[in-house]
Motif scaffolding. Structure first.
Motif, short mmCIF file in Angstrom:
data_model
loop_
_atom_site.label_atom_id
_atom_site.label_comp_id
_atom_site.label_asym_id
_atom_site.label_seq_id
_atom_site.Cartn_x
_atom_site.Cartn_y
_atom_site.Cartn_z
N ILE A 213 0.75 -1.28 0.11
CA ILE A 213 0.05 0.02 -0.08
C ILE A 213 0.94 1.24 0.03
N ASN A 214 2.11 1.13 0.37
CA ASN A 214 2.98 2.36 0.32
C ASN A 214 3.48 2.71 -1.24
N ILE A 215 2.79 2.80 -2.27
CA ILE A 215 2.87 3.00 -3.52
C ILE A 215 4.06 3.93 -3.88
N LYS A 216 4.82 3.60 -4.80
CA LYS A 216 5.89 4.71 -5.30
C LYS A 216 6.35 4.19 -6.64
N ALA A 217 7.01 5.04 -7.45
CA ALA A 217 7.61 4.79 -8.72
C ALA A 217 8.71 3.90 -8.95
N ASP A 218 9.85 4.49 -8.15
CA ASP A 218 11.11 3.84 -8.14
C ASP A 218 11.18 2.83 -6.89
N PHE A 219 10.47 1.48 -7.20
CA PHE A 219 10.63 0.35 -6.26
C PHE A 219 11.88 -0.34 -6.26
N TYR A 220 12.98 0.30 -6.13
CA TYR A 220 14.28 -0.34 -5.90
C TYR A 220 14.32 -1.33 -4.87
N GLU A 221 13.75 -1.04 -3.59
CA GLU A 221 13.69 -1.88 -2.27
C GLU A 221 13.11 -3.30 -2.65
#
Length: 500
Positions: A213-221
């Protein structure tokens, strides 16, 4: 999420990188495929084939729930499946399985492989599986043009559920006080949490498994957790060997020396010559995609992270680079024995057909990520072994594709708007259980033990040594201690939702 692999769309180990690859950043997992795979391997009890569940349709679902009542609304047919074999009659609950970026199937409501159906039997629940708009046979429009896909949003899907709930309550003559509980995982797990937030009185509670649910564009994690999983099973020797192999692989991809090109061709067999950095991103993303698949399907896969590390540390005379090539070749098949290396073909053309697709999910899910969620699974900014893949950046794997396929250039603003509405990990919602696993790549954007939930009536269930949606598997005698504990926590929460 259902799994679309780097340069490949897949939801189980059978969907790997191939010449007709799909956008890698969409790697997600269809838990129903994983459950059925585990049943085929006798890891879970097989379903009763004697029970046949017919498909049903809600004939008057609204196309646009934000319609301003100016003119006649447009309706469409939404598919669902239901089963009342465990239903205890008035006063008993309804358990809703929310489908997401997958094709709904008639086995879900009676599956012996799903924990929620075990709970349905215990709590005498009416069981429903509702298909998501624009997937499978639930098609609201005549095609999948970008103009029509504007109706493919999480908010519209949540409103579909509320509207369907009213219809089903009336058509089955259920009491308005009948308690409903929502279940699902990955993207539809997000919907399960947001449903309880948006419509707090309609549902007694929700189980939102592996919900990012903690949406983001750069999901490098994402790749950081893949690294964690490899280290969990193989320690420093495993991750150090892989890092050296990936470093050498990147050097080959970046080189224009004839001898390096020859080595790359010999070991990785690119499907086509690389002409741009986008093509170089494509081949690196494909190689990375194998490890994404191993991590996401680790709980039920024949070849998972433990096997990867065994091959990486084997004393077999192979160099780290050759080991990486050997593992990459596991994705090859007789009909596809090369590594994708053509951005235009793999990332743009593959998701540009606007014809309605009742079998695939590629174009629809790609649009959702560009329009609302992000989820660009990248490597360059990650902190583990995959940081060696320097071409796999958010600009190349996410922003460029969203622009080229859908003409979307304001992705960050769209993601920010959605996050502002549902508040990411700061969501203040009661009676939601958020299970996730310590080696689930999607857990980096999900609730875990470090999350300070705003509402004390919701809780995290963080499961040691498990990957994506492991809690959704049916309870079995072979379950690890952490999985047994997680099922106990979920069972107790559902009982609490129902006042048991």
């Amino acid at each position: 999420m259902v799994r679309v692999s780097l340069a490949t769309l897949a939801v189980a180990a059978s969907f790997y990188l191939c010449a007709d690859a799909k956008p890698f950043f969409l790697k997600q997992t269809n838990i129903l495929d994983q459950i059925e795979d585990a049943q085929r391997k006798n890891q879970l009890e097989s379903d009763n084939v004697a029970i046949t569940i017919p498909e049903q349709y809600f004939e008057k679902q609204l196309l646009d729930h934000s319609h301003d009542n100016c003119g006649e609304p447009t309706y469409w047919k939404q598919r669902y499946f239901s089963y009342d074999g465990s239903y205890g009659g008035p006063g008993s609950p309804v358990f809703l399985y929310i489908n997401g970026e997958n094709i709904a199937r008639n086995t879900t409501v009676v599956s012996k492989g799903l924990f929620f159906t075990q709970l349905a039997k215990k709590y005498n629940a009416y069981v429903i599986s509702l298909e998501h708009r624009f997937y499978g046979k639930s098609q609201p429009t005549s095609d999948m043009s970008t103009n029509n896909l504007k109706y493919l949003t999480a908010d519209q899907a949540l409103a579909d559920i509320a509207n369907f709930q009213d219809y089903f309550t009336q058509s089955r003559n259920l009491s308005s006080t009948t308690p409903w509980v929502a279940f699902s995982g990955s993207y539809p797990g997000m919907l399960a949490a947001w449903l309880k937030y948006l419509y707090p009185t309609r549902f007694a509670g929700s189980i939102a498994s592996s919900a990012p649910i903690n949406i983001k564009a750069d999901f490098y994690e994402y790749m950081n957790i893949v690294h964690r999983g490899l280290h969990y099973f193989g320690g420093d020797e495993c991750t150090n060997t892989l890092q050296e192999g990936l470093k050498q692989f990147h050097a080959l991809v970046a080189s224009d020396k004839p001898e390096d090109i020859a080595t790359l061709n010999k070991l990785f067999n690119p499907c086509s010559p690389m002409k741009t950095d986008l093509d170089r991103m494509d081949i690196e993303a494909n190689v990375m995609g194998a490890y994404q698949g191993f991590a996401q399907e680790n709980d039920s896969a024949d070849y998972g992270l433990k096997n990867v590390c065994a091959d990486l540390i084997a004393r077999d005379g192979l160099s780290p680079l050759e080991k990486v090539a050997k593992i990459n070749a596991l994705q090859f098949s007789p009909g596809s024995n090369c590594t994708g290396s053509d951005y235009q073909n793999d990332w743009v053309n593959s998701v540009s057909d606007i014809t309605t697709d009742i079998v695939g999910i590629n174009r629809q899910w790609t649009f959702q990520t560009c329009n609302e969620f992000g989820f660009g699974q990248t490597a360059a900014k990650s902190t583990g072994v995959f940081s060696e893949l320097k071409y796999v950046t958010v600009d190349r794997v996410y922003y460029q594709m969203c622009k080229d396929v859908f003409g979307i250039t304001d992705t960050d603003a769209r993601i920010a708007e959605k996050k502002a509405k549902y508040h990411g990990l700061d969501i203040n919602v009661e009676n939601v259980v958020f299970p996730s696993g310590t080696i689930d790549p999607w857990s980096a954007l999900a609730v875990d033990n470090s999350t300070h939930l705003a509402n004390p009536k919701s809780k995290a269930v963080y499961i040691e040594g498990t990957s994506h949606c492991r809690d959704m598997y049916a309870a079995a005698a072979t379950d690890s201690g952490p999985v047994v504990w997680a099922h106990q926590q979920i069972d107790a929460a559902v009982g609490g939702f129902l006042g048991k």
